[in-house]
Structure formats: structure tokens, C-alpha cells
Write an enzyme that holds these catalytic residues in place. Structure first.
Site, short mmCIF file in Angstrom:
data_model
loop_
_atom_site.label_atom_id
_atom_site.label_comp_id
_atom_site.label_asym_id
_atom_site.label_seq_id
_atom_site.Cartn_x
_atom_site.Cartn_y
_atom_site.Cartn_z
N ASP A 63 0.82 -1.22 0.00
CA ASP A 63 0.00 0.00 0.00
C ASP A 63 0.86 1.27 0.00
O ASP A 63 1.86 1.36 0.71
CB ASP A 63 -0.88 0.05 1.25
CG ASP A 63 -1.89 -1.09 1.33
OD1 ASP A 63 -1.64 -2.16 0.75
OD2 ASP A 63 -2.93 -0.90 2.00
N HIS A 65 -1.17 4.57 -0.48
CA HIS A 65 -2.19 5.47 0.10
C HIS A 65 -1.84 6.95 0.03
O HIS A 65 -1.88 7.66 1.04
CB HIS A 65 -2.48 5.07 1.55
CG HIS A 65 -3.45 3.92 1.66
ND1 HIS A 65 -4.70 3.95 1.07
CD2 HIS A 65 -3.34 2.71 2.26
CE1 HIS A 65 -5.31 2.80 1.32
NE2 HIS A 65 -4.51 2.03 2.04
N ASP A 91 -3.99 -0.13 -3.63
CA ASP A 91 -4.20 0.93 -2.62
C ASP A 91 -3.23 2.10 -2.83
O ASP A 91 -2.39 2.41 -1.97
CB ASP A 91 -4.12 0.38 -1.18
CG ASP A 91 -5.44 -0.27 -0.77
OD1 ASP A 91 -6.28 -0.54 -1.66
OD2 ASP A 91 -5.63 -0.51 0.44
N ASN A 123 -8.38 -2.71 -2.74
CA ASN A 123 -9.78 -2.44 -2.40
C ASN A 123 -10.12 -0.95 -2.45
O ASN A 123 -11.29 -0.58 -2.56
CB ASN A 123 -10.14 -3.03 -1.04
CG ASN A 123 -9.33 -2.44 0.10
OD1 ASN A 123 -8.10 -2.46 0.08
ND2 ASN A 123 -10.00 -1.92 1.11
N HIS A 124 -9.11 -0.08 -2.42
CA HIS A 124 -9.38 1.37 -2.52
C HIS A 124 -9.47 1.84 -3.97
O HIS A 124 -9.85 2.99 -4.20
CB HIS A 124 -8.34 2.17 -1.74
CG HIS A 124 -8.60 2.16 -0.27
ND1 HIS A 124 -9.18 3.21 0.41
CD2 HIS A 124 -8.39 1.19 0.66
CE1 HIS A 124 -9.30 2.89 1.68
NE2 HIS A 124 -8.84 1.68 1.86
N HIS A 172 -3.86 -8.17 -3.68
CA HIS A 172 -3.90 -7.13 -2.65
C HIS A 172 -4.29 -7.68 -1.28
O HIS A 172 -3.65 -7.42 -0.27
CB HIS A 172 -4.86 -6.01 -3.04
CG HIS A 172 -4.94 -4.95 -1.98
ND1 HIS A 172 -3.90 -4.09 -1.74
CD2 HIS A 172 -5.90 -4.66 -1.06
CE1 HIS A 172 -4.23 -3.30 -0.72
NE2 HIS A 172 -5.43 -3.63 -0.29
N HIS A 247 -2.45 -4.80 2.16
CA HIS A 247 -3.77 -4.63 2.79
C HIS A 247 -3.78 -4.41 4.30
O HIS A 247 -4.79 -4.00 4.85
CB HIS A 247 -4.64 -5.84 2.41
CG HIS A 247 -6.11 -5.70 2.63
ND1 HIS A 247 -6.81 -4.55 2.33
CD2 HIS A 247 -7.04 -6.59 3.10
CE1 HIS A 247 -8.10 -4.75 2.61
NE2 HIS A 247 -8.25 -5.96 3.07
#
Length: 327
Positions: A63, A65, A91, A123-124, A172, A247
Site C-alpha cells: 500500500d 495510500h 491501494d 480495495n481502494h 492485494h 492490505h
């Protein structure tokens, strides 16, 4: 936007110019450029398999982010493309301050080096999630909602999983009780949203749990948790050596599970400014030996936090279905 109108080299140069500047410095990009990135990269994603078959050597990252300064640090450490091959596990957006710079650099590298630079879906990378956790607001503030929808069209075409040299399975989130054959992943049609249940949902949302045998309930309120027994069975059935996933925040940037049969990678150090975690990147060499490169959390950020380093913050965040939005 026609191919000729998108100058990827110029955009990459601009995105890299902020190296060494104060963290958070905005990169000037036009709406047409960003839209062009989405459209061109979407074409490339659709031209490549939904289950990627990759070859080592490569570097795998978890990730990000929206922590753009940390993404640049990762590349400084691992080598800027095309110096090294990369696989990112999803992500890219939400929570951090610079989701736009982050995703734009990644998409630009995908367009520039389509056979050496790979991005999986997290998932984002899903409208219902990034509508809430920051990316929508950032798009709306800096551009408009229409551009956010163009990103959604792009994200709906990202590949879902990758296998490195027939031995390392990457996604992920994790495994799915519905996953019996790799062919099931190959059969997922794109573009697609992420459903609330089922194979695609699980690959992006599930988590390993050392206290579970078989399958368990997930505190996130989505998908499942799975035990070490599930990992072993999966690897045996498919003649694989390792599952590599992201994740979850892990303190050292990487963390093994199930006697080193699964590894979690998380590449955003000082996640959200709330954790003292390191960021990790896994290098896979030609012999499939895996080693880890670590971005240490910065002391500087930590000292501004209430209670300092010893305030007893948990290593991983509470995994509730709707974690509180940090504002």
C-alpha cells in the site's frame, strides 16, 4: 485524448521535480493530461491479462495510500524505472495527502514501461471506497467530479492478481473460499466494479489470521479471514511457494505468516501520521530469493504526535467495517 497529445515524459519530469522539495508540494498537471493518463493506461490494462504472469527479477510494493513523498523515497531506494521492474499490490489512493500525484506517476510509468511496470487493484481502487476516504474529495478540490469518474473507469480495468515465475502468487488482500482454479480469475471480465461478496471481493479484501483454522469472519465487515492451513493447501494445490499480499499495516513494513508461506507488505511508513510503522519493499532475484528493503519511519513525524513514541498505539489499526475518517 489522442496519443500524441499526452506527453508522458514531460509529466514524469514534472512529477519527479518535487524530489527534495518540502513534502506535500503540489505538482501542476492539467485536467487533459490526467484524463489522458487514465485513458491510455486503461487501454494497456485491458490489453494485458487480468492474472499477470511475470518474471523475476522484480521489486514488489504494498500500500502507498497517497503518501507521494514516500513513493519517491521507495524509487530512490529501489531504482527509478526502468532501472528495476516493479509490481505494486494496490491501494494507491485515499488517506494520504497526495493521491493524485501518486496515481499519476504510477500510471505514467505504466504507459512509459508497459512490460516492466505493473499495478494490481486494491480495495481502494473502487468508487464506493475512494468516494469516502479522500480521493473523491481531492479530485473535486483540485479538478472536478468528472475526472474522479474517469479514474473509476480506469480502476475498473486494473489486473487483479499476478504470478511471478509460476511460484509467487500476488494479490492485494488474500485468498478466497471460492478460488479453486486460476482459470476463475482469468474469467473475470473487465471493466468491473468490486462486488460485495465472492472471488473478486475476497482477492482484494481478505486477511490471514493466526487464530483461525479454515475460514473465519472478518472484522472489516467484508470478506473472510483465513488460517495457515488454508495457505498451505492453496500452495500445494497450485505448486506455488509463496503468497505475497498487502492490505494491512505491519510494523516492520513486511511480516511473515504460516511459516513464511505468506508475506504481508506495506509500503507507507508512518501510515497516516498515526503509526510508527516502517515501509517495506520485497526484491525478488532471478533465483526467486526474496530480500526486503525497508523505509524506516521518520522520528520527526512521531515527535509531533500526542504521547510520542510510547503512547501505546496498536501496531495494526482496528479492522472495523467503517474505520473513523481522519479529519
Amino acid at each position: 485524448m489522442a496519443d500524441g497529445e499526452l506527453n508522458v515524459d514531460s509529466l514524469i519530469t514534472r512529477l519527479l521535480e518535487v524530489r527534495g522539495c518540502r513534502p506535500g508540494k503540489i505538482v501542476q498537471m492539467t485536467e487533459a493530461e490526467v484524463r489522458g493518463l487514465c485513458i491510455k493506461s486503461r487501454e494497456i490494462f485491458l490489453s494485458q491479462p487480468i492474472l499477470l504472469e511475470l518474471e523475476a527479477p522484480l521489486k514488489i510494493c504494498g500500500d502507498i495510500h497517497g503518501q507521494y513523498t514516500d513513493l519517491l523515497r521507495l524509487f530512490e531506494y529501489g531504482g527509478f524505472p526502468p532501472e528495476a521492474n516493479y509490481l505494486f499490490l494496490g491501494d494507491y489512493v485515499d488517506r494520504g495527502k497526495q493521491s493524485l500525484e501518486t496515481i499519476c506517476l504510477l500510471l505514467a510509468y505504466k504507459i512509459k514501461y508497459p512490460e516492466n511496470f505493473f499495478l494490481l487493484r486494491g480495495n481502494h481502487e473502487c468508487a464506493s471506497i475512494n468516494r469516502i476516504y479522500g480521493f473523491y474529495d481531492e479530485c473535486k478540490r483540485r479538478f472536478n467530479i468528472k475526472l474522479w469518474k474517469t479514474f473509476t473507469d480506469c480502476f475498473n480495468c486494473l489486473p487483479i492478481a499476478a504470478i511471478v515465475d509460476e511460484k509467487i502468487f500476488c494479490c492485494h488482500g488474500g485468498l478466497s473460499p471460492d478460488l479453486q482454479s486460476m482459470e476463475q480469475i482469468r474469467r473475470i471480465m473487465r471493466p468491473t466494479d468490486v462486488p460485495d461478496t465472492g472471488l473478486l471481493c475476497d482477492l482484494l479484501w481478505s486477511d490471514p489470521d493466526k487464530d483461525v483454522q479454515g475460514w473465519g469472519e472478518n472484522d472489516r465487515g467484508v470478506s473472510f479471514t483465513f488460517g495457515a492451513d488454508v495457505v498451505s493447501k492453496f500452495l500445494n494445490r497450485h505448486d506455488l511457494d509463496l503468497i505475497c499480499r498487502a492490505h494491512q499495516v505491519v510494523e516492520d513494513g513486511y511480516e511473515f505468516f504460516a511459516k513464511r508461506q505468506l508475506v504481508t507488505l506495506f509500503s507507507a511508513p508512518n501510515y497516516c501520521g498515526e503509526f510508527d510503522n516502517a515501509g517495506g519493499m520485497m526484491s525478488v532475484d532471478e533465483t526467486l530469493m526474496c530480500s526486503f528493503q525497508i523505509l524506516k519511519p521518520s522520528e520527526k513525524k512521531a515527535k509531533y504526535q500526542y504521547g510520542g513514541l510510547n503512547s501505546g498505539r496498536p501496531v495494526t489499526p482496528p479492522r472495523t467495517a467503517n474505520p473513523p475518517k481522519k479529519r
